[in-house]
Motif scaffolding. Structure first.
Motif, mmCIF file in Angstrom:
data_model
loop_
_atom_site.group_PDB
_atom_site.id
_atom_site.type_symbol
_atom_site.label_atom_id
_atom_site.label_comp_id
_atom_site.label_asym_id
_atom_site.label_seq_id
_atom_site.Cartn_x
_atom_site.Cartn_y
_atom_site.Cartn_z
ATOM 1 N N ASN A 292 8.302 5.953 -7.658
ATOM 2 C CA ASN A 292 7.056 6.461 -8.240
ATOM 3 C C ASN A 292 5.919 5.466 -8.062
ATOM 4 O O ASN A 292 4.787 5.832 -7.755
ATOM 5 C CB ASN A 292 7.236 6.711 -9.751
ATOM 6 N N ARG A 293 6.235 4.189 -8.247
ATOM 7 C CA ARG A 293 5.210 3.167 -8.117
ATOM 8 C C ARG A 293 4.736 3.054 -6.659
ATOM 9 O O ARG A 293 3.547 2.900 -6.403
ATOM 10 C CB ARG A 293 5.742 1.811 -8.595
ATOM 11 N N GLY A 294 5.665 3.157 -5.727
ATOM 12 C CA GLY A 294 5.301 3.101 -4.313
ATOM 13 C C GLY A 294 4.362 4.232 -3.916
ATOM 14 O O GLY A 294 3.384 4.033 -3.210
ATOM 15 N N TRP A 295 4.679 5.444 -4.420
ATOM 16 C CA TRP A 295 3.829 6.603 -4.086
ATOM 17 C C TRP A 295 2.403 6.397 -4.599
ATOM 18 O O TRP A 295 1.454 6.860 -3.973
ATOM 19 C CB TRP A 295 4.392 7.880 -4.708
ATOM 20 N N ALA A 296 2.275 5.710 -5.741
ATOM 21 C CA ALA A 296 0.964 5.546 -6.369
ATOM 22 C C ALA A 296 0.291 4.243 -5.977
ATOM 23 O O ALA A 296 -0.763 3.903 -6.507
ATOM 24 C CB ALA A 296 1.129 5.615 -7.888
ATOM 25 N N SER A 297 0.895 3.520 -5.043
ATOM 26 C CA SER A 297 0.328 2.226 -4.646
ATOM 27 C C SER A 297 -0.753 2.432 -3.592
ATOM 28 O O SER A 297 -0.891 3.509 -3.014
ATOM 29 C CB SER A 297 1.427 1.314 -4.102
ATOM 30 N N ALA A 298 -1.514 1.381 -3.343
ATOM 31 C CA ALA A 298 -2.566 1.458 -2.317
ATOM 32 C C ALA A 298 -1.958 1.537 -0.922
ATOM 33 O O ALA A 298 -2.602 1.990 0.020
ATOM 34 C CB ALA A 298 -3.485 0.250 -2.429
ATOM 35 N N THR A 299 -0.729 1.108 -0.783
ATOM 36 C CA THR A 299 -0.032 1.168 0.508
ATOM 37 C C THR A 299 1.254 1.967 0.337
ATOM 38 O O THR A 299 2.341 1.400 0.263
ATOM 39 C CB THR A 299 0.310 -0.249 1.008
ATOM 40 N N PRO A 300 1.119 3.288 0.237
ATOM 41 C CA PRO A 300 2.320 4.111 0.017
ATOM 42 C C PRO A 300 3.244 4.039 1.227
ATOM 43 O O PRO A 300 2.793 3.713 2.328
ATOM 44 C CB PRO A 300 1.749 5.520 -0.137
ATOM 45 N N PRO A 301 4.530 4.328 1.032
ATOM 46 C CA PRO A 301 5.460 4.324 2.162
ATOM 47 C C PRO A 301 5.010 5.361 3.193
ATOM 48 O O PRO A 301 4.364 6.347 2.845
ATOM 49 C CB PRO A 301 6.794 4.719 1.531
ATOM 50 N N SER A 302 5.363 5.123 4.450
ATOM 51 C CA SER A 302 4.808 5.958 5.516
ATOM 52 C C SER A 302 5.280 7.405 5.449
ATOM 53 O O SER A 302 4.667 8.281 6.026
ATOM 54 C CB SER A 302 5.143 5.350 6.876
ATOM 55 N N TYR A 303 6.380 7.670 4.722
ATOM 56 C CA TYR A 303 6.852 9.050 4.630
ATOM 57 C C TYR A 303 6.044 9.850 3.604
ATOM 58 O O TYR A 303 6.216 11.057 3.482
ATOM 59 C CB TYR A 303 8.351 9.098 4.285
ATOM 60 N N SER A 304 5.174 9.160 2.837
ATOM 61 C CA SER A 304 4.486 9.801 1.722
ATOM 62 C C SER A 304 2.978 9.711 1.896
ATOM 63 O O SER A 304 2.458 8.677 2.298
ATOM 64 C CB SER A 304 4.896 9.090 0.426
ATOM 65 N N PRO A 305 2.234 10.804 1.587
ATOM 66 C CA PRO A 305 0.777 10.724 1.702
ATOM 67 C C PRO A 305 0.155 9.858 0.609
ATOM 68 O O PRO A 305 -1.001 9.482 0.714
ATOM 69 C CB PRO A 305 0.349 12.190 1.570
ATOM 70 N N GLY A 306 0.899 9.524 -0.421
ATOM 71 C CA GLY A 306 0.349 8.670 -1.472
ATOM 72 C C GLY A 306 -0.405 9.479 -2.523
ATOM 73 O O GLY A 306 -0.942 10.546 -2.266
ATOM 74 N N VAL A 307 -0.411 8.948 -3.743
ATOM 75 C CA VAL A 307 -1.147 9.568 -4.845
ATOM 76 C C VAL A 307 -2.550 8.953 -4.855
ATOM 77 O O VAL A 307 -2.691 7.729 -4.855
ATOM 78 C CB VAL A 307 -0.443 9.285 -6.193
ATOM 79 N N GLN A 308 -3.581 9.799 -4.831
ATOM 80 C CA GLN A 308 -4.950 9.289 -4.838
ATOM 81 C C GLN A 308 -5.470 9.156 -6.270
ATOM 82 O O GLN A 308 -5.001 9.860 -7.178
ATOM 83 C CB GLN A 308 -5.869 10.241 -4.051
ATOM 84 N N VAL A 309 -6.433 8.269 -6.455
ATOM 85 C CA VAL A 309 -7.075 8.135 -7.760
ATOM 86 C C VAL A 309 -7.676 9.496 -8.140
ATOM 87 O O VAL A 309 -8.326 10.145 -7.313
ATOM 88 C CB VAL A 309 -8.160 7.030 -7.709
#
Lengths: 343, 343
Positions: free
Chosen positions: A52-69
């Motif tokens: 969960n922390r990785g997804w919400a980080s500024a550098t999300p894992p490459s498999y995930s688009p990441g959670v935006q502010v």
């Protein structure tokens, strides 16, 4: 449903280090209405995972688009269908979702999967959830242990590690775990049937691990990196497999920490394989893997321990404390009870 | 044969760091006589490989029993049979052996293999020798490149690297190499058909490599570790494969050097595979692999460059300078010409 209020945590800044609470804000809004093809669900349980922390980080894992502010904090959930505009779902259905940290969610039907198999509701977000899938795929398909081999797993009292060790035992391996307290180590040996356990907080881990693995290590399931990975690399046998699952001990830093020494020399000289995997890529085989897990649970070979935190409002603290090793078994947050007869 | 003298280098101290010469001593002794089942051979050529130092170190790789002080320095050789007490060999046969740094050797017939295929004699210790086998197995079986993927290889002007890059090109990959001089880089692109090359001595390697790999890296064949491995890890695509072949730049140290940062985090997040392999375990398929290499050589797709040092007495210096990157292509030492008609 329009009169009901939805509480949701939105990301206010990226979650790269430090406590979780300052990175999210609780907002109260009316429940959204489902559009064509959509399903409105009530979140019953939230899975609390290191990722969960990785997804919400500024550098999300490459498999995930990441959670935006501004986005709802992302998490895997177990939901109950309230209103369905999709032919595959009906009110009362229990489904796997990615609803995140909120009370109610609207999602296209394609984003949901009905739970398969019976048993306790919470098992569908622990042993039959992503933890079980991760343990199964990482251990059996990446690690490929053979009966009689020595398997070592770190964070062994955690959600994935406790399943990895038990699945390895069921396959006839000798299993050693590491955990962060004597109480956890006793639980691994006395309750889960591990052949040995080392408390990594009690002293240098390598000499202890060496004593517990007189024939060396054949498979190391790594959940932590750091000293445990270093010790496992040095104690690995030729052709050992190292499953790189997570990096709990290394997430909470703005810079990557020092890696184990001897890479790539040890990999080349011992003919090792270090391999990561993305559990989401294996969801197509979910029912088949779940069936294997159900068999182990129902035959008593798999003991499931859940660490249930009550209340959506406690999700940020529940995630933060995961990185301090507070949990014992699979950590989840109970948000609501189902309205149907399932418990 | 009894009147002939054998010169052999024996190990006088383990070869863990620094120059090679002080670790060996040249002795002159009468040629040994072959016993029942034995074969007496004349060493024609000696393969000079980074692994030689590892075998003679105080901490040999786990697949090798190690060379002990007082033993003949171990090396792969190409030999001519002089006297055979074994039914499979006759005088004049050219064989693969492990005769080491000496003029004549006695070995049980089981330790020798007759060379398969024709072509230049020296090719049987370069492209049809362990370098070719290592390149083939490491690239195709461990790295598993697909047409259109980007393959990066380090020490690309060396014996293994130059073959890896050309085999990858023949399989339809985009190929980038690194080497230690502009001259070597020009050779890779102009003569061997690489798509690009970076001189790692000309400046920081990562920005150059990024420019040359706009679509990221899918397979990295690592011969050196260190900065190249770090750059490759950071530029790797999801599911990239990293073949850990050798550690030339890291051998010459009594302590393992600093590993690349971000392990295991990058492995887990990008679902990478880092894998070592032991080429000796694949010798049973040697003829089949050699046939594949012969096809590439004879069709002109594989250019072989050999770096031939004359004279057994120069073997220690030839090995030492390998670690300074002095060689260009496969380095070998010519000890004697065959007495037969083969050249």
């Amino acid at each position: 449903m329009t009169s009901q209020e939805n509480r949701r945590f939105v990301l206010t800044r990226h979650m790269d280090a430090g406590p979780v609470e300052p990175c999210v804000e609780l907002r109260r809004e009316p429940v959204r209405q489902p559009g064509p093809g959509d399903v409105l669900t009530r979140v019953l349980m939230i899975s609390v995972d290191p990722a969960n922390r990785g997804w919400a980080s500024a550098t999300p894992p490459s498999y995930s688009p990441g959670v935006q502010v501004g986005d709802t904090m992302r998490a895997i959930t177990l939901d109950e269908v309230l209103v369905s505009n999709h032919p595959d779902f009906a009110p009362g259905d229990i489904v796997h979702g990615m609803s995140g940290w909120q009370d109610f969610a609207v999602a296209p039907g394609e984003a949901l999967t009905r739970v398969s198999g019976g048993g306790r509701l919470s098992h569908h977000i622990s042993v039959y959830g992503l933890s079980g899938l991760t343990a199964w795929i990482g251990l059996l398909e990446v690690g490929q242990p053979k009966a009689g081999e020595t398997v070592v797993v770190s964070a062994a009292a955690g959600s994935v590690g406790s399943l990895v060790g038990q699945i390895a035992k069921a396959r006839g391996c000798r299993v050693i775990g590491s955990a962060g307290s004597d109480e956890k180590c006793r639980w691994l040996v006395d309750e889960l049937g591990f052949d040995g356990a080392v408390n990594y907080r009690a002293g240098p881990v390598r000499p202890e691990l060496r004593k517990l693995c007189p024939d060396g290590i054949d498979v190391y399931f790594d959940n932590v990196g750091g000293d445990m990975l270093q010790a496992a690399l040095l104690l690995s046998n030729t052709h050992a497999r190292i499953v790189c699952c997570g990096v709990i001990s290394r997430w909470d830093e703005s810079q990557p920490n020092e890696s184990p020494k001897g890479i790539p020399g040890l990999i080349a000289m011992k003919s090792l394989k270090l391999e990561g995997f993305i559990v989401f890529e294996h969801l197509a085989r979910r029912d088949q893997i779940t069936a294997g897990l159900v068999e182990l649970v129902e035959s008593g070979k798999l003991t499931v321990r859940e660490d249930i935190i009550e209340g959506l409002e406690n999700a940020p603290a529940a995630l933060g404390a995961l990185f301090a090793g507070e949990n014992f078994g699979k950590r989840l947050v109970r948000v609501a009870a189902p309205t149907g007869d399932r418990a």
